[in-house]
Design a protein around this motif. Structure first.
Motif, short mmCIF file in Angstrom:
data_model
loop_
_atom_site.label_atom_id
_atom_site.label_comp_id
_atom_site.label_asym_id
_atom_site.label_seq_id
_atom_site.Cartn_x
_atom_site.Cartn_y
_atom_site.Cartn_z
N ASP A 1 0.83 -1.21 0.00
CA ASP A 1 0.00 0.00 0.00
C ASP A 1 0.86 1.26 0.00
O ASP A 1 0.52 2.26 -0.65
CB ASP A 1 -0.93 0.01 1.22
CG ASP A 1 -2.10 -0.94 1.05
OD1 ASP A 1 -2.35 -1.37 -0.10
OD2 ASP A 1 -2.78 -1.24 2.04
N LYS B 1 2.02 1.88 -3.51
CA LYS B 1 0.93 2.40 -4.34
C LYS B 1 0.71 3.88 -4.07
O LYS B 1 0.54 4.68 -5.00
CB LYS B 1 -0.35 1.62 -4.05
CG LYS B 1 -0.36 0.19 -4.56
CD LYS B 1 -1.69 -0.48 -4.24
CE LYS B 1 -1.72 -1.91 -4.77
NZ LYS B 1 -3.01 -2.58 -4.45
N LEU C 1 -0.39 -4.72 -11.54
CA LEU C 1 -1.25 -5.19 -10.45
C LEU C 1 -2.68 -4.70 -10.63
O LEU C 1 -3.64 -5.43 -10.34
CB LEU C 1 -0.69 -4.72 -9.11
CG LEU C 1 0.55 -5.45 -8.60
CD1 LEU C 1 1.06 -4.79 -7.32
CD2 LEU C 1 0.25 -6.92 -8.34
N ASN C 2 -2.84 -3.46 -11.10
CA ASN C 2 -4.19 -2.95 -11.35
C ASN C 2 -4.89 -3.75 -12.44
O ASN C 2 -6.09 -4.05 -12.34
CB ASN C 2 -4.12 -1.47 -11.77
CG ASN C 2 -3.79 -0.56 -10.61
OD1 ASN C 2 -4.05 -0.90 -9.45
ND2 ASN C 2 -3.20 0.59 -10.90
N GLU C 3 -4.14 -4.11 -13.48
CA GLU C 3 -4.73 -4.91 -14.56
C GLU C 3 -5.13 -6.29 -14.05
O GLU C 3 -6.20 -6.81 -14.40
CB GLU C 3 -3.73 -5.04 -15.71
CG GLU C 3 -3.49 -3.74 -16.47
CD GLU C 3 -2.50 -3.91 -17.60
OE1 GLU C 3 -2.10 -5.07 -17.86
OE2 GLU C 3 -2.12 -2.90 -18.21
N VAL C 4 -4.28 -6.88 -13.21
CA VAL C 4 -4.61 -8.18 -12.62
C VAL C 4 -5.85 -8.07 -11.76
O VAL C 4 -6.74 -8.93 -11.79
CB VAL C 4 -3.42 -8.72 -11.80
CG1 VAL C 4 -3.84 -9.94 -10.99
CG2 VAL C 4 -2.26 -9.07 -12.71
N SER C 5 -5.94 -7.00 -10.99
CA SER C 5 -7.10 -6.80 -10.12
C SER C 5 -8.38 -6.67 -10.94
O SER C 5 -9.40 -7.29 -10.61
CB SER C 5 -6.89 -5.54 -9.27
OG SER C 5 -8.03 -5.28 -8.48
N HIS C 6 -8.32 -5.89 -12.03
CA HIS C 6 -9.49 -5.73 -12.89
C HIS C 6 -9.86 -7.05 -13.56
O HIS C 6 -11.04 -7.38 -13.69
CB HIS C 6 -9.22 -4.67 -13.95
CG HIS C 6 -9.09 -3.29 -13.38
ND1 HIS C 6 -8.35 -2.30 -13.98
CD2 HIS C 6 -9.60 -2.74 -12.24
CE1 HIS C 6 -8.40 -1.20 -13.25
NE2 HIS C 6 -9.15 -1.44 -12.19
N MET D 1 -9.27 -10.13 -12.44
CA MET D 1 -9.85 -11.05 -11.47
C MET D 1 -11.26 -10.63 -11.07
O MET D 1 -12.13 -11.48 -10.85
CB MET D 1 -8.95 -11.13 -10.23
CG MET D 1 -7.60 -11.77 -10.49
SD MET D 1 -7.74 -13.44 -11.20
CE MET D 1 -8.57 -14.31 -9.85
N GLU D 2 -11.49 -9.32 -11.00
CA GLU D 2 -12.84 -8.84 -10.68
C GLU D 2 -13.81 -9.22 -11.79
O GLU D 2 -14.93 -9.67 -11.52
CB GLU D 2 -12.82 -7.33 -10.49
CG GLU D 2 -14.17 -6.75 -10.10
CD GLU D 2 -14.10 -5.25 -9.87
OE1 GLU D 2 -15.17 -4.64 -9.70
OE2 GLU D 2 -12.99 -4.70 -9.86
#
Length: 295
Positions: A4, A7, A75-80, A82-83
């Motif tokens: 965090d 980020k 990481l943001n792309e991975v988060s999107h 997975m969502e």
């Protein structure tokens, strides 16, 4: 090292100020400053030049930013991803349909649904006559009815109504001899399985007229053919008989009261509908106008 903090560090440098970054992130300025100070303590080096009007990276801070910023984007792309994966309907679906239920249109809708939802496995089963007792074993079951559905622990939702009419062969004069609803009880009628009366709509509620006949058929198409061939009066959705009326092979019976409309309902087990079932039902509801266009 706390992810965090990294980020927040990247976002702060992208924004160019602690105040601006705090506003974008929706956190207190003091909280953001504390996280940045904590990150500098972890590396034991100053990462930011804090000036009254702007904020810049030190040499070490710029090196860290250049290394970390692409990772944060990843990481943001991975988060999107997975969502999206979590929200995407998937799994096996079962649907129960009446034997004759806009088969061409439903076939087209099914193909389009499968093209839109690649992770769904769909099995469609057809039935004739009343809704089978095993309908609770299916995720979605569609039923055609012109009277209230019997009590059940299944959840029912009405989707559309189909006006109905009474028809007889144009060559036998079946429709010309009926002038009162009560006369239907003495007429020869082509029945559906389990049918004992026809329901008519009045201001005071539904009126039931007993009917009987020698011929009983589950299939609407077969009842249509039998009526054309003079086997008796038949109750059918208007859209189904309309073409034969235009061709002059069927005549509509004019009655003092209209028949109860045929309702298309969907039933399903449980009040909480799984995402995959909801996706299929919403897809059908969004495209059901194609069925209306044929009525």
């Amino acid at each position: 090292m706390k992810l965090d903090n990294l980020k927040l560090f990247v976002q702060t440098l992208k924004t160019g100020s602690i105040t601006g970054a705090a506003n974008e992130l929706g956190i207190a300025k003091s909280s953001l400053s504390r996280h940045l100070t904590e990150l500098e303590s972890e590396f034991n080096i100053r990462l930011l030049n804090r000036r009254p009007r702007n904020l810049t990276a030190t040499e070490a801070g710029q090196l860290l930013f250049d290394q970390v910023a692409p990772l944060m984007e990843g990481l943001n792309e991975v988060s999107h991803f997975m969502e999206h994966w979590r929200e995407q309907p998937r799994g096996a679906l079962t649907m129960l349909l009446p034997l004759e239920f806009f088969n061409e249109d439903m076939g087209q809708l099914t193909v389009e649904f499968m093209e839109a939802y690649k992770d769904i496995q769909l099995t469609i089963t057809h039935y004739a006559g009343p809704l089978p007792d095993n309908s609770r074993e299916f995720d979605l079951s569609f039923v055609l009815h012109d009277r209230p559905l019997p009590p059940s622990d299944l959840i029912a939702r009405s989707l559309m109504s189909l006006p109905q009419g009474i028809y007889g062969s144009a060559h036998c004069g079946d429709t010309g001899t009926i002038t009162e609803l009560a006369q239907l009880s003495a007429a020869s009628v082509i029945l559906q399985p389990g049918e004992r009366d026809w329901q008519f709509r009045s201001e005071g509620g539904a009126i039931s007229i007993p009917v009987s006949g020698r011929l009983t058929m589950s299939s609407e198409q077969m009842r249509l053919v039998a009526a054309i061939r003079g086997q008796g009066l038949v109750k059918l959705p208007r859209y189904l008989a309309e073409q034969q009326v235009k061709l002059g092979t069927l005549c509509p019976l004019q009655t003092s009261l209209p028949l109860e409309a045929q309702t298309v309902s969907v039933v399903y087990p449980g009040r909480t509908m799984p995402r995959k079932s909801r996706a299929l039902l919403e897809f059908i509801q969004d495209n059901i106008g194609r069925l209306h266009s044929r009525l």
